[in-house]
Design a protein around this motif. Structure first.
Motif, PDB file in Angstrom:
ATOM      1  N   GLY A 132      18.895   1.534  31.513  1.00  0.00           N
ATOM      2  CA  GLY A 132      18.948   1.537  32.956  1.00  0.00           C
ATOM      3  C   GLY A 132      17.828   2.401  33.511  1.00  0.00           C
ATOM      4  N   SER A 133      18.168   3.227  34.471  1.00  0.00           N
ATOM      5  CA  SER A 133      17.177   4.139  35.048  1.00  0.00           C
ATOM      6  C   SER A 133      17.428   5.575  34.608  1.00  0.00           C
ATOM      7  CB  SER A 133      17.219   4.042  36.576  1.00  0.00           C
ATOM      8  OG  SER A 133      18.516   4.335  37.053  1.00  0.00           O
ATOM      9  N   GLN A 134      18.186   5.733  33.535  1.00  0.00           N
ATOM     10  CA  GLN A 134      18.483   7.077  33.029  1.00  0.00           C
ATOM     11  C   GLN A 134      17.202   7.759  32.552  1.00  0.00           C
ATOM     12  OE1 GLN A 134      22.983   6.291  31.279  1.00  0.00           O
ATOM     13  NE2 GLN A 134      21.346   6.806  29.892  1.00  0.00           N
ATOM     14  N   GLN A 135      17.137   9.051  32.750  1.00  0.00           N
ATOM     15  CA  GLN A 135      16.027   9.847  32.268  1.00  0.00           C
ATOM     16  C   GLN A 135      16.467  11.303  32.165  1.00  0.00           C
ATOM     17  OE1 GLN A 135      12.826   9.629  35.094  1.00  0.00           O
ATOM     18  NE2 GLN A 135      14.106  10.172  36.836  1.00  0.00           N
ATOM     19  N   VAL A 136      15.626  12.116  31.529  1.00  0.00           N
ATOM     20  CA  VAL A 136      15.914  13.547  31.429  1.00  0.00           C
ATOM     21  C   VAL A 136      15.799  14.152  32.819  1.00  0.00           C
ATOM     22  CG1 VAL A 136      15.246  15.732  30.370  1.00  0.00           C
ATOM     23  CG2 VAL A 136      15.044  13.592  29.073  1.00  0.00           C
ATOM     24  N   ASN A 169      24.131  10.778  27.894  1.00  0.00           N
ATOM     25  CA  ASN A 169      23.291  11.620  28.728  1.00  0.00           C
ATOM     26  C   ASN A 169      22.038  12.064  27.991  1.00  0.00           C
ATOM     27  OD1 ASN A 169      22.572  14.542  29.890  1.00  0.00           O
ATOM     28  ND2 ASN A 169      23.572  13.336  31.490  1.00  0.00           N
ATOM     29  N   PHE A 170      20.878  11.855  28.604  1.00  0.00           N
ATOM     30  CA  PHE A 170      19.607  12.187  27.960  1.00  0.00           C
ATOM     31  C   PHE A 170      19.359  13.698  27.911  1.00  0.00           C
ATOM     32  CE2 PHE A 170      17.222   7.901  28.686  1.00  0.00           C
ATOM     33  CZ  PHE A 170      18.240   7.262  28.014  1.00  0.00           C
ATOM     34  N   ASP A 171      19.933  14.437  28.857  1.00  0.00           N
ATOM     35  CA  ASP A 171      19.796  15.899  28.808  1.00  0.00           C
ATOM     36  C   ASP A 171      20.454  16.443  27.546  1.00  0.00           C
ATOM     37  OD1 ASP A 171      18.670  15.534  31.235  1.00  0.00           O
ATOM     38  OD2 ASP A 171      20.144  16.676  32.386  1.00  0.00           O
ATOM     39  N   PHE A 172      21.646  15.933  27.241  1.00  0.00           N
ATOM     40  CA  PHE A 172      22.363  16.361  26.039  1.00  0.00           C
ATOM     41  C   PHE A 172      21.540  16.083  24.787  1.00  0.00           C
ATOM     42  CE2 PHE A 172      24.986  14.811  22.486  1.00  0.00           C
ATOM     43  CZ  PHE A 172      25.629  15.995  22.139  1.00  0.00           C
ATOM     44  N   ILE A 173      20.971  14.886  24.691  1.00  0.00           N
ATOM     45  CA  ILE A 173      20.184  14.520  23.514  1.00  0.00           C
ATOM     46  C   ILE A 173      18.944  15.407  23.397  1.00  0.00           C
ATOM     47  CG2 ILE A 173      18.819  12.686  22.456  1.00  0.00           C
ATOM     48  CD1 ILE A 173      21.806  12.313  22.217  1.00  0.00           C
ATOM     49  N   SER A 174      18.269  15.645  24.508  1.00  0.00           N
ATOM     50  CA  SER A 174      17.040  16.453  24.479  1.00  0.00           C
ATOM     51  C   SER A 174      17.328  17.882  24.055  1.00  0.00           C
ATOM     52  CB  SER A 174      16.379  16.444  25.863  1.00  0.00           C
ATOM     53  OG  SER A 174      16.086  15.128  26.277  1.00  0.00           O
TER      54      SER A 174
END
Length: 395
Positions: A227-231, A158-163
């Motif tokens: 893929g199409s994952q983003q924050v 998950n990009f939210d977790f990384i950010s």
């Protein structure tokens, strides 16, 4: 002549940093066992214009007592010393202090911080446990990095977790490094004249290393298949709010309404709030996908190890020093540790119980999915649909 030589030798022995004080002990920190006795030396190295009375006291007589409650400084000598005995009765933290009724005698440095413990063995175990969880947390970033590298994909992370993790560790590094800046350290000591700087060198190493490892993961998110994952919009809104808060605090510092020490403490509070929420997006993502593929369970094992050992160390210290208030009196650290362990357990359940049999395969070419529809069963068709959804949709 002998007295002058003794005074000069004493100054050399205890360093230039203590020249401003004319009354102090031969140590600032002392650790004793319950029922143990220790001997200290109290020094006075300047001329006394008149005889003066010194009073010695402890904050908690049930923990620590001394053999002398009062001493006399003679005006006939510029170098005097006294032998003081301390008696430890119960485990805990206490402080031996000296006060003077004479304004000509500086007693600011005339104190000893005393820790009374039940057992040296428990203290050693606490140190060992501390180094183990420090190591576990330090290397916990690399299973995820390795998994991303082997899969050449960050799908499932998950990009939210990384950010949020990156911002949290940057703020944590700012706090740790900031408290080692001399000016800020002096601010801390002015507020806590008989305290220790709470930041140790290993705290700085851990936080800076965490920023580095998280940045590596961020770079992987740009380089590998995502893929199409983003924050998410929610995460962007949260980070925008934090940015506004930090900018506002910077303006307040410029206006000299708060100190840099206050600013760093506010940064640490933001970091704590990030720790409270950062795992939620990943847990929700796993639930929506009904899979933990792409989310390294090795990272969770190490994080769980670090969290449980951190809590264990707090309990060991609380018993050994009879300091249960460090857990229940200030529940922030203990509560955050429990929260992290709770999420780790949730991720274990998602990986090994809830979505244990849920796997998927990634295809570089959608044509690889073309099969004879007439020969497929309903179950096979549903499987292909799931693969397509996982491969091409936004998680």
């Amino acid at each position: 002549m002998k007295t002058i030589v003794q005074s000069i030798s004493f100054l050399i022995l205890f360093g230039v940093s203590q020249i401003h004080a004319n009354l102090y002990f031969n140590t600032k920190d002392l650790t004793l066992l319950v029922n143990e006795t220790a001997k200290l030396t109290l020094y006075f190295i300047e001329d006394a214009p008149e005889d003066a009375l010194l009073t010695l006291s402890t904050n908690h007589p049930d923990i620590l007592t001394t053999n002398a409650s009062g001493l006399i400084v003679k005006n006939s000598s510029n170098y005097q010393k006294w032998a003081i005995e301390l008696f430890a009765h119960n485990a805990g933290h206490d402080e031996l202090t000296v006060e003077s009724f004479s304004k000509n005698i500086n007693t600011n440095d005339a104190f000893v911080r005393v820790t009374v413990q039940h057992s040296k063995e428990f203290a050693l175990i606490s140190v060992i446990v501390g180094w183990i969880y420090f190591t576990a947390w330090s290397i916990s970033f690399y299973p995820q990095i390795y998994e991303n590298w082997t899969r050449k994909s960050v799908v499932g992370l998950n990009f939210d977790f990384i950010s949020l993790n990156l911002i949290g560790f940057i703020l944590y590094s700012m706090f740790n490094i900031g408290l080692w800046i001399p000016e800020v350290d002096n601010e801390y000591l002015e507020r806590n004249p008989r305290g220790h700087n709470p930041v140790q060198l290993n705290d700085i190493f851990f936080s800076v290393h965490a920023v580095f490892a998280t940045l590596v993961t961020v770079i992987q998110c740009f380089c590998y298949e995502r893929g199409s994952q983003q924050v998410s919009y929610t995460a962007k809104l949260i980070m925008f709010f934090y940015s506004i808060v930090i900018i506002g605090l910077s303006i307040v510092i410029y206006l000299q309404k708060i100190t840099w020490l206050d600013f760093l403490y506010y940064c640490s509070y933001i970091k704590l709030s990030i720790t409270l929420i950062k795992y939620i997006p990943q847990a929700i993502m796993n639930y929506k996908r009904q899979s933990t593929i792409g989310w390294s369970i090795g990272n969770i094992f190490l994080d769980f190890t670090g969290g449980t050992l951190s809590i264990m160390q707090m309990i060991i210290n609380a018993y050994n020093y009879n300091d249960w208030a460090s857990i229940f009196g200030d529940p922030t650290k203990f509560g955050l540790g429990l929260l992290s362990v709770f999420f780790d357990i949730l991720f274990f359940l998602q990986h090994y119980v809830f979505y244990r049999g849920n796997t998927y395969q990634e295809f570089n070419n959608p044509a690889d999915l073309q099969v004879d529809n007439d020969s497929m069963s309903t179950e096979q068709e549903q499987t292909i649909e799931n693969i397509n959804e996982i491969r091409f949709n936004n998680y």
